[in-house]
Design a protein around this motif. Sequence first.
Motif, short mmCIF file in Angstrom:
data_model
loop_
_atom_site.label_atom_id
_atom_site.label_comp_id
_atom_site.label_asym_id
_atom_site.label_seq_id
_atom_site.Cartn_x
_atom_site.Cartn_y
_atom_site.Cartn_z
N ILE A 55 0.83 -1.22 0.00
CA ILE A 55 0.00 0.00 0.00
C ILE A 55 0.85 1.26 0.00
O ILE A 55 0.61 2.18 -0.81
CB ILE A 55 -0.98 0.01 1.19
N PRO A 56 1.86 1.40 0.87
CA PRO A 56 2.69 2.60 0.81
C PRO A 56 3.37 2.78 -0.55
O PRO A 56 3.54 3.91 -1.02
CB PRO A 56 3.72 2.38 1.92
N ALA A 57 3.78 1.67 -1.18
CA ALA A 57 4.44 1.77 -2.48
C ALA A 57 3.48 2.29 -3.55
O ALA A 57 3.85 3.14 -4.37
CB ALA A 57 5.01 0.41 -2.89
N VAL A 58 2.24 1.82 -3.53
CA VAL A 58 1.26 2.29 -4.50
C VAL A 58 0.96 3.78 -4.27
O VAL A 58 0.89 4.57 -5.23
CB VAL A 58 -0.03 1.46 -4.41
N ASP A 59 0.80 4.17 -3.01
CA ASP A 59 0.55 5.59 -2.71
C ASP A 59 1.71 6.46 -3.19
O ASP A 59 1.49 7.56 -3.74
CB ASP A 59 0.35 5.78 -1.21
N LEU A 60 2.93 5.98 -2.97
CA LEU A 60 4.10 6.75 -3.37
C LEU A 60 4.21 6.84 -4.89
O LEU A 60 4.55 7.90 -5.44
CB LEU A 60 5.36 6.12 -2.77
N LEU A 61 3.92 5.74 -5.59
CA LEU A 61 3.96 5.78 -7.05
C LEU A 61 2.90 6.72 -7.60
O LEU A 61 3.12 7.38 -8.62
CB LEU A 61 3.75 4.36 -7.61
N GLU A 62 1.77 6.80 -6.94
CA GLU A 62 0.72 7.73 -7.37
C GLU A 62 1.21 9.16 -7.29
O GLU A 62 0.86 10.00 -8.12
CB GLU A 62 -0.53 7.53 -6.52
N GLN A 63 2.02 9.46 -6.28
CA GLN A 63 2.60 10.81 -6.15
C GLN A 63 3.67 11.06 -7.21
O GLN A 63 3.73 12.14 -7.80
CB GLN A 63 3.20 10.98 -4.76
N GLN A 67 4.23 6.83 -15.26
CA GLN A 67 4.95 7.04 -16.52
C GLN A 67 6.36 7.56 -16.27
O GLN A 67 7.32 7.12 -16.90
CB GLN A 67 4.17 7.99 -17.42
N GLN A 68 6.49 8.52 -15.35
CA GLN A 68 7.82 9.03 -15.01
C GLN A 68 8.68 7.92 -14.42
O GLN A 68 9.87 7.81 -14.72
CB GLN A 68 7.71 10.19 -14.02
N PHE A 69 8.08 7.09 -13.57
CA PHE A 69 8.80 6.00 -12.95
C PHE A 69 9.33 5.03 -14.00
O PHE A 69 10.51 4.67 -14.00
CB PHE A 69 7.86 5.27 -11.98
N ALA A 70 8.47 4.60 -14.93
CA ALA A 70 8.89 3.66 -15.96
C ALA A 70 9.95 4.26 -16.87
O ALA A 70 10.89 3.57 -17.29
CB ALA A 70 7.67 3.21 -16.76
N ALA A 71 9.81 5.55 -17.18
CA ALA A 71 10.78 6.21 -18.06
C ALA A 71 12.15 6.29 -17.41
O ALA A 71 13.19 6.07 -18.06
CB ALA A 71 10.28 7.60 -18.42
N ARG A 72 12.19 6.59 -16.11
CA ARG A 72 13.48 6.66 -15.42
C ARG A 72 14.14 5.29 -15.32
O ARG A 72 15.36 5.16 -15.44
CB ARG A 72 13.29 7.27 -14.03
N LEU A 73 13.34 4.25 -15.12
CA LEU A 73 13.90 2.91 -15.08
C LEU A 73 14.49 2.53 -16.44
O LEU A 73 15.58 1.94 -16.52
CB LEU A 73 12.83 1.89 -14.67
N GLN A 74 13.77 2.84 -17.50
CA GLN A 74 14.27 2.53 -18.84
C GLN A 74 15.56 3.29 -19.11
O GLN A 74 16.49 2.76 -19.72
CB GLN A 74 13.23 2.86 -19.90
N GLN A 75 15.62 4.54 -18.69
CA GLN A 75 16.83 5.33 -18.85
C GLN A 75 18.01 4.67 -18.15
O GLN A 75 19.15 4.71 -18.64
CB GLN A 75 16.61 6.74 -18.29
N GLY A 76 17.73 4.04 -17.00
CA GLY A 76 18.79 3.41 -16.24
C GLY A 76 19.09 1.98 -16.64
O GLY A 76 19.98 1.36 -16.05
#
Length: 334
Positions: A55-63, A67-76
């Motif tokens: 639950i905390p992880a989902v709340d944090l990803l919502e913040q 899309q930004q999260f996936a893009a940064r992972l792909q960049q890395g």
Amino acid sequence: KPFLYGLALDEGLIHSESLLTDAPRTGSAYRPGNFSGGFNGPVSATEALQRSLNIPAVDLLEQLGPQQFAARLQQGGLKLVIPGDEGPGLAVILGGAGATLEQLVTVYSALARNGQSAPLRYREDDPLQERFLLEPGSAWIVWKILQSAPRPDRLRTLHQTLGQQSIAWKTGTSYGFRDAWSIGVSSRYSVGVWVGRPDGTPMPGHFGAETAAPLMFDIFQQIDRGDGSEPQQPASVSQRMICWPLGTEISRNGAGQCEQQRTAWVLDDTVPPTLNAGRNPLPLWVDSNTGKRVTPLCDGVQAQARDVVLWPASIEPWLKTVTTFSVPIQRSKK
């Protein structure tokens, strides 16, 4: 999850002891549960990551934004395989996307490489190709959180045989017990272990911590006894005393605004407040001599105004005790 917390540190959303909520996501279309089936109420970012709470992880990803999260992972160096054409959603943080063991080891190496990931090299003369994933400070904080994670009983004895070796480690178990993962990062090596069946059929009772982690620690024992060295702490990382529920530095909190004190790792001397506190302080009047709560018109006392911070409403059912101002009211005699 470690990279979500690292990116949230980068963006100034949290520090290592930020107050997060582990409670049902009422009013939200996406309502996952925890692997344990229960909830814990108020948890720190460190505890949420170490226990891999959903639950905390989902709340944090919502913040942060999927899309930004996936893009940064792909960049890395980690390109998530997402079913369908809808793009990344909140489910990507809970296994709603695919990844290979090789890619996972690549990005986990960034935790001990100042935030720079490095693809695996199978020959000594293969070139080193670094890619930016996290700021050095956030990478180090995530490494420190995972390195200090409590080990299950089965791993404690094994840990004692590793001497002074310092390993940041994380486990995972996919839906339906099809995959058991464990990845560890020391100051010299990154090791990843996957346990599963080639045809993808379930393995009930096989968890990352029970099946893959012992193998991972055994590999470390064989290749690197270690000397207890850790990645060097970047200059951008420091410690601060913070207060719950506000999450801000203790020196900036007035009386009645610091229910719990914690020591947090912060970046660039910046202490972000609690996300989505959502409630204004409660104004109260207290006797300046006794500190007891009074009414503003109470005779014979010197009343002093004080703002008391309330816990987020979604957390209150899980609080063990009433931690707001709980002293009796003195009333004037007529």
